[in-house]
Design a protein around this motif. Structure first.
Motif, short mmCIF file in Angstrom:
data_model
loop_
_atom_site.label_atom_id
_atom_site.label_comp_id
_atom_site.label_asym_id
_atom_site.label_seq_id
_atom_site.Cartn_x
_atom_site.Cartn_y
_atom_site.Cartn_z
N ILE A 1 -20.99 -34.56 24.05
CA ILE A 1 -20.04 -33.76 23.76
C ILE A 1 -20.91 -32.53 22.31
N PRO A 2 -21.00 -32.98 21.60
CA PRO A 2 -21.69 -31.62 20.28
C PRO A 2 -23.17 -30.51 20.91
N GLY A 3 -23.29 -30.67 22.27
CA GLY A 3 -24.56 -30.57 22.89
C GLY A 3 -23.14 -29.00 23.86
N PHE A 4 -22.59 -29.54 24.90
CA PHE A 4 -21.38 -29.22 25.07
C PHE A 4 -20.77 -28.01 24.42
N ILE A 5 -20.44 -28.01 22.30
CA ILE A 5 -19.68 -27.25 22.15
C ILE A 5 -20.23 -26.58 21.94
N LEU A 6 -21.91 -26.67 20.93
CA LEU A 6 -23.15 -25.96 21.05
C LEU A 6 -22.92 -24.99 21.84
N GLY A 7 -22.68 -25.10 23.51
CA GLY A 7 -23.44 -24.55 24.20
C GLY A 7 -22.46 -22.91 24.49
N ILE A 8 -21.22 -24.06 24.49
CA ILE A 8 -20.07 -23.13 23.92
C ILE A 8 -19.59 -22.22 22.78
N PHE A 9 -20.68 -22.28 22.11
CA PHE A 9 -21.08 -20.96 20.35
C PHE A 9 -21.51 -20.60 21.22
N TYR A 10 -22.76 -20.66 21.05
CA TYR A 10 -23.87 -20.03 22.03
C TYR A 10 -23.45 -18.53 22.96
N LEU A 11 -22.33 -19.42 24.42
CA LEU A 11 -22.32 -18.08 24.84
C LEU A 11 -21.55 -17.20 24.49
N ILE A 12 -20.61 -17.98 23.71
CA ILE A 12 -20.03 -17.03 23.00
C ILE A 12 -20.13 -16.00 21.57
N TYR A 13 -20.94 -15.91 21.40
CA TYR A 13 -22.48 -15.81 20.23
C TYR A 13 -22.84 -14.62 21.02
N ALA A 14 -23.81 -15.21 22.06
CA ALA A 14 -24.73 -14.05 22.93
C ALA A 14 -23.82 -12.87 23.27
N LYS A 15 -22.63 -13.79 23.23
CA LYS A 15 -21.72 -12.63 24.36
C LYS A 15 -21.96 -12.54 26.37
N ALA A 16 -22.73 -14.15 26.06
CA ALA A 16 -23.52 -14.38 27.64
C ALA A 16 -22.17 -14.28 28.70
N TYR A 17 -20.80 -15.03 28.61
CA TYR A 17 -19.76 -14.67 28.98
C TYR A 17 -19.38 -13.96 29.68
N SER A 18 -19.03 -13.85 31.01
CA SER A 18 -18.40 -13.85 31.64
C SER A 18 -17.09 -13.87 32.68
N ALA A 19 -16.38 -12.89 33.64
CA ALA A 19 -15.50 -13.91 34.63
C ALA A 19 -16.33 -14.88 35.59
N SER A 20 -17.62 -13.85 36.44
CA SER A 20 -18.78 -14.80 37.33
C SER A 20 -19.11 -15.43 36.73
N TYR A 21 -19.55 -15.76 35.21
CA TYR A 21 -20.44 -17.42 34.60
C TYR A 21 -18.87 -17.84 34.60
N CYS A 22 -17.61 -18.29 34.39
CA CYS A 22 -16.72 -18.50 34.43
C CYS A 22 -15.92 -19.28 36.02
N LEU A 23 -16.10 -18.88 36.17
CA LEU A 23 -15.88 -18.91 37.83
C LEU A 23 -17.08 -20.01 38.37
N SER A 24 -18.16 -19.49 37.88
CA SER A 24 -19.92 -20.10 38.27
C SER A 24 -19.72 -21.88 38.05
N PHE A 25 -19.12 -21.88 36.56
CA PHE A 25 -19.30 -22.51 35.99
C PHE A 25 -18.20 -23.77 36.31
N PHE A 26 -16.99 -23.17 36.33
CA PHE A 26 -15.67 -23.87 36.97
C PHE A 26 -16.20 -24.32 38.42
N PHE A 27 -16.53 -23.53 39.54
CA PHE A 27 -17.30 -24.24 40.56
C PHE A 27 -18.26 -25.91 40.44
N LEU A 28 -19.36 -25.38 39.68
CA LEU A 28 -20.38 -26.35 38.89
C LEU A 28 -19.68 -27.93 38.83
N PHE A 29 -18.60 -28.12 37.76
CA PHE A 29 -17.71 -28.51 37.53
C PHE A 29 -17.35 -29.34 38.94
#
Length: 171
Positions: free
Chosen positions: A33-61
């Motif tokens: 869970i802390p790894g997941f939270i740090l991953g979200i912070f990393y995505l926000i800080y690195a500005k690596a998120y996008s609609a395609s990233y969110c959609l890909s993560f949803f399908f992986l889930f």
């Protein structure tokens, strides 16, 4: 600095999970869970998120939820894969999941061949596949009669080796 954190955090996460999975056959929430939270912070800080990233993560889930609900993976392995996927690009985390699932399938396939023989194992895999497609349930013919022998060291070892390979290939 950010790229170093994207390598260091998963390395620490994997190291702890491999040790606990090897010793106690458990991947703890206090690690994933802390790894997941740090991953979200990393995505926000690195500005690596996008609609395609969110959609890909949803399908992986959804894929991992399906695999978990059919008993092919335990919860700690699923949470570990989801947490690690936040540190990879969408293509890399689908590649990582694919090599992990194919590796696990072939490991258990060869375990079953050793017990049941090749022709019986292939027949059971075909039966399970047809039943899964036709009625949406897994009747586990493939696993019936085979003692449950977990992966040596636990799933975290396989997840770690697949993640390291993916990180190397996509860096």
């Amino acid at each position: 600095m950010v790229k170093d954190l994207a390598l260091l955090i998963p390395l620490i996460l994997l190291s702890i999970c491999v040790l606990t999975d090897w010793r106690k056959r458990k991947i703890y929430n206090w690690v994933t869970i802390p790894g997941f939270i740090l991953g979200i912070f990393y995505l926000i800080y690195a500005k690596a998120y996008s609609a395609s990233y969110c959609l890909s993560f949803f399908f992986l889930f959804l894929i991992l939820l399906f695999v978990y609900s059919h008993g092919a993976m335990r919860g700690g392995d699923v949470k570990l894969l989801l947490a690690l996927s936040l540190f990879l690009t969408p293509g890399a985390f689908f590649f990582n999941s694919a090599i992990f699932m194919f590796s696990a399938f072939f490991y258990f396939f060869f375990q079953t061949v050793r017990v049941k023989g090749l022709s019986r194992t292939i027949h059971d895999v075909k039966t399970d596949s047809l039943v899964l497609i036709a009625i949406g349930e897994n009747n586990n013919s493939f696993a019936n009669g085979v003692k449950s022998r977990p992966f040596p060291g636990g799933g975290a070892v396989l997840i770690s080796s697949c993640y390291m390979l993916t990180s190397f290939l996509f860096s």
